[in-house]
Enzyme design. Structure first.
Site, PDB file in Angstrom:
ATOM      1  N   GLU A   1      12.085   2.906  -2.523  1.00  0.00           N
ATOM      2  CA  GLU A   1      11.614   4.165  -2.018  1.00  0.00           C
ATOM      3  C   GLU A   1      12.356   4.524  -0.749  1.00  0.00           C
ATOM      4  O   GLU A   1      12.801   5.732  -0.285  1.00  0.00           O
ATOM      5  CB  GLU A   1      10.249   4.398  -1.738  1.00  0.00           C
ATOM      6  CG  GLU A   1       9.516   4.266  -3.355  1.00  0.00           C
ATOM      7  CD  GLU A   1       8.277   3.757  -3.484  1.00  0.00           C
ATOM      8  OE1 GLU A   1       7.318   3.597  -2.199  1.00  0.00           O
ATOM      9  OE2 GLU A   1       7.739   3.319  -4.465  1.00  0.00           O
TER      10      GLU A   1
ATOM     11  N   SER B   1       5.100  -1.864 -11.744  1.00  0.00           N
ATOM     12  CA  SER B   1       3.870  -1.452 -12.801  1.00  0.00           C
ATOM     13  C   SER B   1       3.394  -2.927 -13.297  1.00  0.00           C
ATOM     14  O   SER B   1       2.906  -2.931 -14.241  1.00  0.00           O
ATOM     15  CB  SER B   1       4.616  -0.756 -13.933  1.00  0.00           C
ATOM     16  OG  SER B   1       5.123   0.502 -13.443  1.00  0.00           O
TER      17      SER B   1
ATOM     18  N   TRP C   1       0.831  -1.074   0.097  1.00  0.00           N
ATOM     19  CA  TRP C   1      -0.130  -0.114  -0.062  1.00  0.00           C
ATOM     20  C   TRP C   1       0.906   1.457   0.009  1.00  0.00           C
ATOM     21  O   TRP C   1       0.410   2.233  -0.149  1.00  0.00           O
ATOM     22  CB  TRP C   1      -0.904   0.217   1.250  1.00  0.00           C
ATOM     23  CG  TRP C   1      -2.002  -1.096   1.194  1.00  0.00           C
ATOM     24  CD1 TRP C   1      -2.574  -1.739   0.301  1.00  0.00           C
ATOM     25  CD2 TRP C   1      -2.682  -1.079   2.381  1.00  0.00           C
ATOM     26  NE1 TRP C   1      -3.414  -2.763   0.871  1.00  0.00           N
ATOM     27  CE2 TRP C   1      -3.634  -2.090   2.178  1.00  0.00           C
ATOM     28  CE3 TRP C   1      -2.833  -0.592   3.790  1.00  0.00           C
ATOM     29  CZ2 TRP C   1      -4.744  -2.625   2.890  1.00  0.00           C
ATOM     30  CZ3 TRP C   1      -3.885  -1.184   4.720  1.00  0.00           C
ATOM     31  CH2 TRP C   1      -4.933  -1.906   4.249  1.00  0.00           C
TER      32      TRP C   1
HETATM   33  C1  PEP Z   1       6.087  -1.395  -5.222  1.00  0.00           C
HETATM   34  O1  PEP Z   1       5.593  -0.410  -4.562  1.00  0.00           O
HETATM   35  O2  PEP Z   1       7.052  -1.944  -4.598  1.00  0.00           O
HETATM   36  C2  PEP Z   1       5.759  -1.128  -6.573  1.00  0.00           C
HETATM   37  C3  PEP Z   1       6.081  -2.188  -7.397  1.00  0.00           C
HETATM   38  O3  PEP Z   1       4.861  -0.399  -7.027  1.00  0.00           O
HETATM   39  P1  PEP Z   1       4.023  -0.551  -8.481  1.00  0.00           P
HETATM   40  O4  PEP Z   1       3.585  -1.572  -8.481  1.00  0.00           O
HETATM   41  O5  PEP Z   1       3.215   0.692  -8.337  1.00  0.00           O
HETATM   42  O6  PEP Z   1       5.142  -0.197  -9.361  1.00  0.00           O
END
Ligand code: PEP
Length: 251
Positions: free
Chosen positions: A96, A211, A9
């Site tokens: 992140e 993604s 999340w």
């Molecule tokens: C993540 O948060 O680890 C991620 C892969 O995000 P997203 O699926 O939005 O790219």
């Protein structure tokens, strides 16, 4: 080996919304042959646990953890505290956190070891950035990240960890890594795991993140060597994550 699908999340859903997400997700038809987990913010663990009641699906995951059990570490959360909520998985070294908070390979390794020691499966996130990929350094970078992160892990019966290959340029960008490119990187990761854990490395799931959505998930879960997915944006809607879980079912 069952596929593993982890919802992340990120910094969404405090305790009030977390309970609603769990209840809505529990109404979804969920496949038995997929391990499903949801990584929620620390403050939402209690609400998520309360909404789950005795149910164990989705398994609770945390998004981070500190490496000491207690002490003068203001603001940090220990593995033992996570365990009190029945947390089964914990993300470690998400890109992140590496980029926004300066988490180093050394910190990631300490966190992974502490999480494993507490009986929680660390989901260690690794991945190259765009410049590193363009330079042809992706394998070198990821190999080094995995080697560093697993340094303190022990092969003690159950899978010591899961590894999430998450190329930084694919996270939240709508530009997923192709399943074939991901497969190549998963092979690099498997090589490092085999060297450290031998046969026990076969129990370790190497999952892809970046993604992933309903249009592309089947490519990943049907590609040999990709043992599941870590899903950010597409997991925020519980019905959508339910769809992804059903799509991950090999049956
Ligand atoms: C993540 O948060 O680890 C991620 C892969 O995000 P997203 O699926 O939005 O790219």
């Amino acid at each position: 080996m069952k596929k593993l699908l982890v919802a992340n999340w990120k910094m969404h859903y405090g305790p009030i919304k977390a309970g609603g997400w769990i209840r809505a997700f529990r109404r979804e038809r969920l496949p038995k042959d997929v391990d499903i987990s949801v990584a929620v913010p620390f403050v939402s663990l209690a609400a998520a646990r309360a909404s789950l009641g005795r149910a164990s699906i989705p398994a609770l995951a945390a998004q981070d953890c500190f490496w000491s059990e207690d002490g003068a570490y203001t603001g940090e959360i220990s593995p033992g505290m996570l365990k009190e909520f029945g947390t089964e998985y914990c993300l470690v070294g998400h890109s992140e956190r590496r980029s926004n908070l300066g988490e180093t390979d050394e910190m990631v390794a300490k966190k992974a070891a502490a999480v494993q020691k507490a009986g929680i499966v660390p989901v260690i996130c690794v991945g190259e950035n765009e410049a590193q990929r363009k330079k042809g350094d992706a394998s070198k970078i990821v190999r080094a990240q995995v080697q560093a992160a697993i340094g303190g892990l022990k092969a003690d019966g159950r899978a010591p960890a899961a590894i999430a290959y998450e190329p930084v340029w694919a996270i939240g960008s709508g530009r997923p890594c192709s399943a074939q490119d991901a497969k190549q990187m998963h092979e690099v990761i498997r090589g490092v795991l085999l060297k450290k854990f031998g046969k026990a490395s076969e129990e370790i799931r190497v999952i892809y993140g970046g993604s992933v959505d309903v249009r592309n998930i089947s490519e990943y879960v049907t590609t040999t060597g990709i043992d599941g997915c870590l899903v950010g944006g597409a997991s925020l809607d519980p019905r959508n994550f339910g769809l992804l879980c059903r799509a991950a079912n090999p049956a």
